[in-house]
Design an enzyme around this catalytic site. Structure first.
Site, mmCIF file in Angstrom:
data_model
loop_
_atom_site.group_PDB
_atom_site.id
_atom_site.type_symbol
_atom_site.label_atom_id
_atom_site.label_comp_id
_atom_site.label_asym_id
_atom_site.label_seq_id
_atom_site.Cartn_x
_atom_site.Cartn_y
_atom_site.Cartn_z
ATOM 1 N N ARG A 1 0.853 -1.187 0.000
ATOM 2 C CA ARG A 1 0.000 0.000 0.000
ATOM 3 C C ARG A 1 0.886 1.234 0.000
ATOM 4 N NH1 ARG A 1 -4.327 1.424 4.711
ATOM 5 N NH2 ARG A 1 -2.456 1.805 5.905
ATOM 6 N N ASP B 1 5.287 -4.983 9.541
ATOM 7 C CA ASP B 1 6.453 -4.570 10.336
ATOM 8 C C ASP B 1 6.520 -5.342 11.649
ATOM 9 O OD1 ASP B 1 6.920 -2.783 8.327
ATOM 10 O OD2 ASP B 1 6.742 -0.979 9.562
#
Ligand code: PRP
Ligand code: URA
Length: 211
Positions: A103, A204
Site C-alpha cells: 500500500r 512490520d
C-alpha cells in the site's frame, strides 16, 4: 458477501496480546499462527468435500475427503505470509498461490509487485489470507485477480477489519460468492489509513520495517 466476526474468548484474549505494542515479534508471529488456526475452523465450514470410503478394523465406512480441484490458499505478502503455516496445518492438501501487494502510504492505493497464481481457477475454492482489512484496496484487488481467473468462491480471513474496508468490499463484490471471516471488527480508520485501535503495521510487527 457473508461476514462472520469471531466471538470467542480465546480469540479475544489472543487478539488483546497481539494488539499490545509491547508484544515482541516472536510472540506476535506465534499469536498470528494460533489465531489463524482458530479462524480457519469457521472459514473452512463450507469447504467442498466428496464421499470417501475406508475400512475401519470393523466395517466399511463412508466419510468425506476434500473435493478436487483442491482449494487454493493465497497469502497476500508480506503480512499474509504469517498466516500461511497455520492455514496449511488445517488444509494440508491445498495448493498455494502468492500475491505481493504494498500500500502506498500517501495515496493508500495498493500496487501488486508479485503474482504467482494458476492461470485457470475455474471451479476452485480460494482462501485469501491477510491480517488487515483497512481501506479494502489490497483485499479488493486480490479478489479481482481470483475472480478474473475463474474462482468459484473466495473466503478471506482477516484478523482485524475497519468498517470502511468492509463497506467498500460489500459494494465491490455484489453478485460474487465472497465470505469474510474476521477476528474482530474495529472502530474506524485514522487519518493515515491505520485501523483504530488496531495493532499497528502488521507486516512490520511480523517481519520488521521494510524500510
Ligand atoms: C497491509 C496489510 C494489507 C494492507 C491493508 O499490507 O497486510 O495487505 O496493508 O490495507 P488496505 O486495506 O488499506 O489495502 P502493507 O501494504 O502494509 O504491506 P506489508 O504486508 O508488506 O507490510
Ligand atoms: N495495514 C496495516 O498493517 N495496519 C493497518 O492498521 C492498516 C493497514
Amino acid at each position: 458477501m457473508r461476514v462472520h466476526v469471531a466471538d470467542h474468548p480465546l480469540i479475544t484474549h489472543k487478539l488483546t496480546v497481539l494488539r499490545d505494542k509491547n508484544t515482541p515479534s516472536p510472540q506476535f508471529r506465534a499469536l498470528v499462527a494460533e489465531l489463524i488456526t482458530l479462524l480457519s475452523y469457521e472459514a473452512t465450514r463450507n469447504v467442498r468435500t466428496e464421499p470417501m470410503t475406508v475400512d475401519t478394523p470393523v466395517a466399511p465406512y463412508t466419510g468425506v475427503a476434500i473435493a478436487k480441484p483442491v482449494p487454493l490458499v493465497v497469502p497476500i505478502l508480506r503480512a499474509g505470509l504469517g498466516m500461511l503455516d497455520g492455514m496449511m496445518a488445517v488444509l494440508p492438501n491445498a495448493e498455494v498461490g502468492f500475491l505481493g501487494m504494498a500500500r502506498n502510504e500517501e495515496t493508500l492505493e495498493p500496487t501488486t509487485y508479485a503474482e504467482r497464481l494458476p492461470q485457470d481457477l475455474s471451479g476452485r475454492q480460494c482462501f485469501v489470507l491477510d491480517p488487515m482489512l483497512a481501506t479494502g484496496g489490497s483485499l479488493g484487488a486480490a479478489l479481482d485477480f481470483l475472480f478474473q481467473r475463474g474462482a468459484s468462491d473466495v473466503t478471506a480471513i482477516c484478523i482485524l477489519a475497519a468498517p470502511e474496508g468492509l463497506t467498500k468490499l460489500e459494494h465491490d463484490t455484489v453478485g460474487k460468492d465472497v465470505t469474510l471471516v474476521l477476528g474482530a471488527l474495529d472502530q474506524k480508520l485514522n487519518e493515515k489509513g491505520y485501523i483504530v485501535p488496531g495493532l499497528g503495521d502488521a507486516g512490520d510487527r511480523l517481519y520488521g520495517s521494510a524500510g
